[in-house]
Design a protein around this motif. Structure first.
Motif, PDB file in Angstrom:
ATOM      1  N   ALA A  11      -0.470   1.675  48.810  1.00  0.00           N
ATOM      2  CA  ALA A  11      -0.081   0.867  49.969  1.00  0.00           C
ATOM      3  C   ALA A  11       1.129   1.452  50.683  1.00  0.00           C
ATOM      4  N   LEU A  12       2.001   2.138  49.956  1.00  0.00           N
ATOM      5  CA  LEU A  12       3.186   2.719  50.581  1.00  0.00           C
ATOM      6  C   LEU A  12       2.830   3.823  51.572  1.00  0.00           C
ATOM      7  N   GLU A  13       1.632   4.384  51.438  1.00  0.00           N
ATOM      8  CA  GLU A  13       1.201   5.440  52.350  1.00  0.00           C
ATOM      9  C   GLU A  13       0.549   4.883  53.617  1.00  0.00           C
ATOM     10  N   LEU A  14       0.343   3.573  53.657  1.00  0.00           N
ATOM     11  CA  LEU A  14      -0.325   2.962  54.800  1.00  0.00           C
ATOM     12  C   LEU A  14       0.676   2.602  55.889  1.00  0.00           C
ATOM     13  N   LYS A  15       0.233   2.741  57.116  1.00  0.00           N
ATOM     14  CA  LYS A  15       1.026   2.326  58.272  1.00  0.00           C
ATOM     15  C   LYS A  15       0.143   1.428  59.133  1.00  0.00           C
ATOM     16  N   ALA A  33      -7.904   1.521  40.379  1.00  0.00           N
ATOM     17  CA  ALA A  33      -7.304   2.458  39.432  1.00  0.00           C
ATOM     18  C   ALA A  33      -8.009   3.809  39.460  1.00  0.00           C
ATOM     19  N   ILE A  34      -9.262   3.819  39.887  1.00  0.00           N
ATOM     20  CA  ILE A  34     -10.022   5.067  39.984  1.00  0.00           C
ATOM     21  C   ILE A  34     -10.162   5.505  41.439  1.00  0.00           C
ATOM     22  N   ALA A  35     -10.431   4.554  42.327  1.00  0.00           N
ATOM     23  CA  ALA A  35     -10.714   4.895  43.722  1.00  0.00           C
ATOM     24  C   ALA A  35      -9.480   5.438  44.445  1.00  0.00           C
ATOM     25  N   ILE A  36      -8.333   4.772  44.275  1.00  0.00           N
ATOM     26  CA  ILE A  36      -7.138   5.184  45.021  1.00  0.00           C
ATOM     27  C   ILE A  36      -6.635   6.564  44.591  1.00  0.00           C
ATOM     28  N   ILE A  84      -0.364   1.376  40.873  1.00  0.00           N
ATOM     29  CA  ILE A  84      -1.327   2.227  41.575  1.00  0.00           C
ATOM     30  C   ILE A  84      -1.581   1.703  42.983  1.00  0.00           C
ATOM     31  N   VAL A  85      -1.801   0.387  43.095  1.00  0.00           N
ATOM     32  CA  VAL A  85      -2.034  -0.211  44.414  1.00  0.00           C
ATOM     33  C   VAL A  85      -0.790  -0.088  45.284  1.00  0.00           C
ATOM     34  N   LEU A  86       0.385  -0.292  44.684  1.00  0.00           N
ATOM     35  CA  LEU A  86       1.629  -0.184  45.444  1.00  0.00           C
ATOM     36  C   LEU A  86       1.835   1.235  45.949  1.00  0.00           C
ATOM     37  N   LYS A  92      -8.875   7.973  53.396  1.00  0.00           N
ATOM     38  CA  LYS A  92      -7.986   7.496  52.336  1.00  0.00           C
ATOM     39  C   LYS A  92      -7.568   6.051  52.601  1.00  0.00           C
ATOM     40  N   GLU A  93      -7.232   5.745  53.841  1.00  0.00           N
ATOM     41  CA  GLU A  93      -6.837   4.380  54.183  1.00  0.00           C
ATOM     42  C   GLU A  93      -7.976   3.399  53.926  1.00  0.00           C
TER      43      GLU A  93
END
Length: 221
Positions: free
Chosen positions: A76-80, A135-138, A71-73, A149-150
């Motif tokens: 994180a993949l959407e972050l720049k 697990a809930i927030a993202i 979930i975290v990964l 979102k970031e």
């Protein structure tokens, strides 16, 4: 539990997770909460009818950890990253730290008043309830604006990390002393160095590997 039963259960979970993801977009209720409700309901149903199942408690910690990492990964993949986001990262870190510390102290005081146990024991038990669960927030931030979102991804990730560090620190140090903080600092520095080396090694491998399957290698590192 037979192999066929396990496959049916896993397939059912995938189907329900897909359906709950569609429902969450309409109701704004996180799909994770719906899945948790489904699991609790099935547990009571199975216990009521007396159906014998596999003892999932033996594998739940591993499955939960893997799910949290994925979930975290995914978030994180959407972050720049760029320098302009340093302020956002700092604010999210301070927010996660403040919420974790403040909520833990308040809950610990309440638990101590109700149970009469030591503050250290109450504080330790209050930490898991004070973490902003990624697990809930993202998953809940999918429909938000990009900057919100970031912020949520950073804050939830920092909250998980700080919560785990604080929980293990209190668990391993019933009586907090100066040496406890020294050991924590040394362990933190060691982990950071190991993480940097691992990331550099991963980047080197990715630049050299020609194989088309790299995803599992990234997860392993």
């Amino acid at each position: 539990m037979t192999t066929y039963t396990a496959l049916i259960i896993l397939s059912g979970l995938v189907i329900f997770s897909y359906l709950f993801d569609m429902i969450s977009k309409k109701t704004r209720v996180p799909a994770v909460l719906l899945l948790l409700g489904l699991g609790i309901g099935l547990h009571f149903l199975v216990s009521y009818i007396g159906f014998k199942t596999f003892n999932f408690l033996t594998i739940l910690p591993a499955l939960g950890t893997i799910g949290l990492i994925l979930i975290v990964l995914e978030g994180a993949l959407e972050l720049k990253y760029d320098k302009e986001k340093n302020g956002l990262i700092l604010r999210s870190f301070l927010s996660a730290l403040t919420i974790l510390a403040g909520t833990s102290i308040i809950l610990a005081l309440i638990l101590q008043h109700l149970s009469g146990a030591t503050f250290s024991a109450c504080f330790l038990n209050a930490i898991p309830f004070s973490i902003v669960s990624s697990a809930i927030a993202i998953p809940s931030s999918k429909n938000m604006a990009d900057h919100k979102k970031e912020y949520i991804i950073y804050e939830a990730s920092f909250s998980d990390i700080l919560g785990i560090v604080l929980f293990n620190f209190m668990l391993n140090n019933p009586s907090v002393k100066l040496g406890s903080f020294v050991n924590l600092g040394m362990e933190t520095i060691s982990i950071l160095l190991l993480s940097v080396v691992s990331c550099l090694f991963m980047l080197y491998l990715l630049s050299r590997l020609q194989h088309h399957v790299k995803f599992f290698l990234i997860l392993s590192i």
